[in-house]
Design a protein around this motif. Structure first.
Motif, PDB file in Angstrom:
ATOM      1  N   UNK A 117     -12.721   3.488   0.188  1.00 32.23           N
ATOM      2  CA  UNK A 117     -12.161   2.212   0.651  1.00 32.23           C
ATOM      3  C   UNK A 117     -13.040   1.054   0.203  1.00 32.23           C
ATOM      4  N   UNK A 118     -12.400  -0.076  -0.130  1.00 35.75           N
ATOM      5  CA  UNK A 118     -13.180  -1.251  -0.505  1.00 35.75           C
ATOM      6  C   UNK A 118     -14.043  -1.696   0.673  1.00 35.75           C
ATOM      7  N   UNK A 157     -14.528   8.089   4.301  1.00 39.66           N
ATOM      8  CA  UNK A 157     -13.242   8.075   3.591  1.00 39.66           C
ATOM      9  C   UNK A 157     -12.321   9.249   3.870  1.00 39.66           C
ATOM     10  N   UNK A 158     -12.442   9.892   5.031  1.00 36.61           N
ATOM     11  CA  UNK A 158     -11.542  11.011   5.336  1.00 36.61           C
ATOM     12  C   UNK A 158     -10.456  10.521   6.278  1.00 36.61           C
ATOM     13  N   UNK A 170      -2.331   6.720  -5.886  1.00 35.56           N
ATOM     14  CA  UNK A 170      -3.153   5.816  -5.061  1.00 35.56           C
ATOM     15  C   UNK A 170      -2.330   4.657  -4.504  1.00 35.56           C
ATOM     16  N   UNK A 171      -1.391   4.136  -5.300  1.00 38.71           N
ATOM     17  CA  UNK A 171      -0.578   2.996  -4.843  1.00 38.71           C
ATOM     18  C   UNK A 171       0.245   3.396  -3.606  1.00 38.71           C
ATOM     19  N   UNK A 172       0.805   4.596  -3.689  1.00 44.25           N
ATOM     20  CA  UNK A 172       1.626   5.051  -2.562  1.00 44.25           C
ATOM     21  C   UNK A 172       0.756   5.249  -1.313  1.00 44.25           C
ATOM     22  N   UNK A 173      -0.404   5.895  -1.483  1.00 45.23           N
ATOM     23  CA  UNK A 173      -1.273   6.149  -0.323  1.00 45.23           C
ATOM     24  C   UNK A 173      -1.717   4.825   0.300  1.00 45.23           C
ATOM     25  N   UNK A 200      -7.625   0.412  -1.129  1.00 45.34           N
ATOM     26  CA  UNK A 200      -8.098   1.683  -1.659  1.00 45.34           C
ATOM     27  C   UNK A 200      -8.775   1.441  -3.005  1.00 45.34           C
ATOM     28  N   UNK A 201     -10.018   1.898  -3.132  1.00 42.12           N
ATOM     29  CA  UNK A 201     -10.664   1.792  -4.449  1.00 42.12           C
ATOM     30  C   UNK A 201     -10.365   3.028  -5.294  1.00 42.12           C
ATOM     31  N   UNK A 202     -10.321   4.179  -4.619  1.00 40.24           N
ATOM     32  CA  UNK A 202     -10.043   5.414  -5.354  1.00 40.24           C
ATOM     33  C   UNK A 202      -9.437   6.454  -4.418  1.00 40.24           C
TER      34      UNK A 202
END
Ligand SMILES: Cc1cc2nc3c(=O)[nH]c(=O)nc-3n(C[C@H](O)[C@H](O)[C@H](O)COP(=O)(O)OP(=O)(O)OC[C@H]3O[C@@H](n4cnc5c(N)ncnc54)[C@H](O)[C@@H]3O)c2cc1C
Length: 507
Positions: free
Chosen positions: A214-215, A238-239, A258-261, A275-277
């Motif tokens: 996360x950013x 990040x979990x 990632x876009x959907x999540x 979301x960064x990754x």
């Protein structure tokens, strides 16, 4: 033309998941020839490791492992779980959690263990969690050590049942089995190819388990939270697990991008989190289906192949191990020709209701998680109830599995329940006396007619005459190989009753 093997295996098991491996060990313990066919080449997968591979083990599962001498190995493997961010989150809480219902936490210090008079202290009485990978590794090692054959990269793709055997097509070969057991998971090919009905209810949500970067990891509150769109659990950094009430529309229909999540995460959490990754993600639903029968001729089902439901409250693996512990000795006795009439039928008679209860437990949780004001109001009432002694005890009893009782013929309140782990006067514990998978007649007063009941079973029942440090008012107990009490007596035991119970389960 597929290569057709000439060897006829007593049992072929489809699937080397936890249930297939545990069942293989049970059948091999009885001296049968067992072949396990597993679709995946590689037993390892990131989804079987931390953080998503963590599986909570219930009391009946721990007892099964303890009784078969596997608990120490699983405890050693459990160390892998110590580093889990989810475990670390709970370890930081001031009170020890006893479980949750629809995300509503209840606590150990509210639970009244006096409500379970048949439970004695035992190495198997403390709940714990292991990774699926380490659990399967322990079971596969045991299976191989005792002579189970495991073929990986050899998925079952068809089967043909004839009167007294099943031809199993897998990996371009045909294997011959006296019995085939489908332990091949929720999308079981064995279940479909053999034509079992799979009845139940459709999903209301798509669940996500994701490992993200996360950013701003502090933008989300740690722990479990309800929101206007669903529910999420966050273990920094990040979990994330989240539930999106989309009718199950997303699950397995599109790639998890990632876009959907990020879009779902923003909607479910009601934040503008970025979301960064996306490192790892998987989806699941609350689809709850169960095979209407667990046996068709010489084909049987166990584990997720027989029942699927949402992972809420973590019961699927435990339900499956319960199936395997219940089925193994019954199928073995059937194959060896020592089974009394209808012994194998008792597998579905006992395990189908146990499965149906777990499915309903998961449905009730989904109903309490719906994002509506009425449901949130109802959840607040349930939360109040879980904080009472009776409430916490009720929920703990259901989640831990200690309430499991089969409807057996016996009138004694212990009949149909798991054997208490009696500490015998000679220093032995009762649990490990079941390690060879035989029946057990514990005779606290060395009553000669009871010895004769066991002796008539030709090695299928071990007879142990020894007092117990705590007898719970009992004089004798007859225990099935799966640890379930078949008969119990207080006062002078009635050998005729013991004989009838022995004949019912051991022939
Ligand atoms: C996110 C999540 C969390 C969970 N948490 C918990 C928990 O805490 N506690 C709990 O009790 N349960 C939990 N569960 C459920 C649990 O993981 C499953 O119920 C359990 O793994 C079922 O075991 P199984 O052996 O029946 O099936 P699986 O584990 O699905 O194993 C089936 C095996 O069969 C193989 N296979 C598939 N098709 C074929 C074929 N055609 N031929 C041969 N092999 C085949 C597969 O490769 C696999 O190895 C959770 C599930 C999820 C998704």
């Amino acid at each position: 033309m597929p290569h057709r093997h000439t060897v006829l295996h007593d049992a072929v098991i489809a699937g080397a998941g936890p249930v297939g491996l545990f069942l293989a060990c049970e059948l091999r313990l009885a001296g049968l020839s067992v072949l396990v066919l597993e679709q995946a080449e590689d037993p390892h997968s990131p989804l079987k490791r931390l953080p998503f591979g963590m599986r909570g083990l219930s009391a009946p599962t721990l007892e099964a492992l303890y009784r078969r001498g596997l608990l120490d190995d699983v405890v050693a493997a459990q160390r892998a779980g110590a580093a889990s961010p989810v475990a670390a989150h709970w370890a930081r809480q001031p009170r020890r959690p006893a479980g949750h219902f629809a995300g509503i936490q209840f606590y150990q210090d509210d639970v009244d263990p006096a409500a379970w008079p048949w439970h004695l202290p035992s190495p198997a009485s403390t709940g714990m969690a292991v990774t699926l990978e380490s659990f399967e590794t322990v079971l596969a090692a045991r299976a191989s050590a005792i002579g189970v054959s495991i073929r990986r990269g050899c998925g079952v793709d068809d089967l043909v049942s004839s009167g007294d055997e099943v031809a199993v097509h897998a990996g371009g070969e045909t294997f011959r089995a006296r019995w085939l057991i489908g332990c091949d998971g929720g999308r079981s090919l064995v279940r479909k190819a053999a034509g079992f009905d799979f009845a139940g209810t459709d999903p209301e949500f798509t669940g996500y388990s994701a490992e993200v970067e996360l950013a701003d990891p502090d933008a989300l509150p740690p722990g479990r939270h309800y929101s206007a769109a669903g529910m999420f659990t966050y273990a920094p950094p990040g979990t994330i697990a989240m539930v999106d009430f989309d009718g199950g529309a997303f699950h397995r229909t599109r790639p998890i991008t990632p876009e959907h999540v990020q879009a779902v995460l923003r909607r479910v959490t009601g934040t503008e989190v970025t979301l960064r990754a996306l490192r790892l993600a998987t989806t699941w639903t609350d689809r709850a289906h169960q095979a209407t029968a667990y046996r068709k001729g010489r084909v049987l089902l166990a584990g997720d192949a027989a029942h699927i439901h949402s992972p809420l409250g973590g019961q699927g693996l435990n339900l499956g191990i319960g199936d395997a512990m219940n089925l193994g000795w019954k199928l073995a006795a059937t194959i060896r020709g020592t089974a009394p009439a209808s012994l194998l039928d008792s597998y579905a008679a006992e395990r189908h209701p146990a499965g149906a209860k777990v499915l309903d437990w998961s449905r009730a949780q989904v109903a309490l998680m719906r994002p509506s004001p009425g449901t949130r109001a109802l959840a607040a009432i349930v939360r109040d109830l879980t904080a009472t002694r009776d409430g916490a005890t009720y929920f703990a009893e259901r989640v831990s599995g200690v309430s499991l009782r089969y409807a057996l013929d016996g009138t004694h309140p212990l009949a149909g329940r798991s054997m208490p782990d009696f500490a015998l006067a000679d220093g032995r514990q009762a649990g490990p006396l079941l390690c060879e998978g035989k029946g057990l007649l514990l005779d606290f007063d060395a009553h000669a007619p009871l010895h004769a009941v066991a002796a008539r079973r030709d090695g299928r029942i071990d007879y142990v005459a020894c007092d117990a440090k705590v007898r719970l008012g009992l004089s004798a107990v007859l225990v099935r190989p799966d640890g379930v009490v078949a008969w119990a007596s207080e006062g002078g035991p009635d050998a005729g009753e013991a004989e009838r119970a022995a004949a019912r389960w051991f022939g």
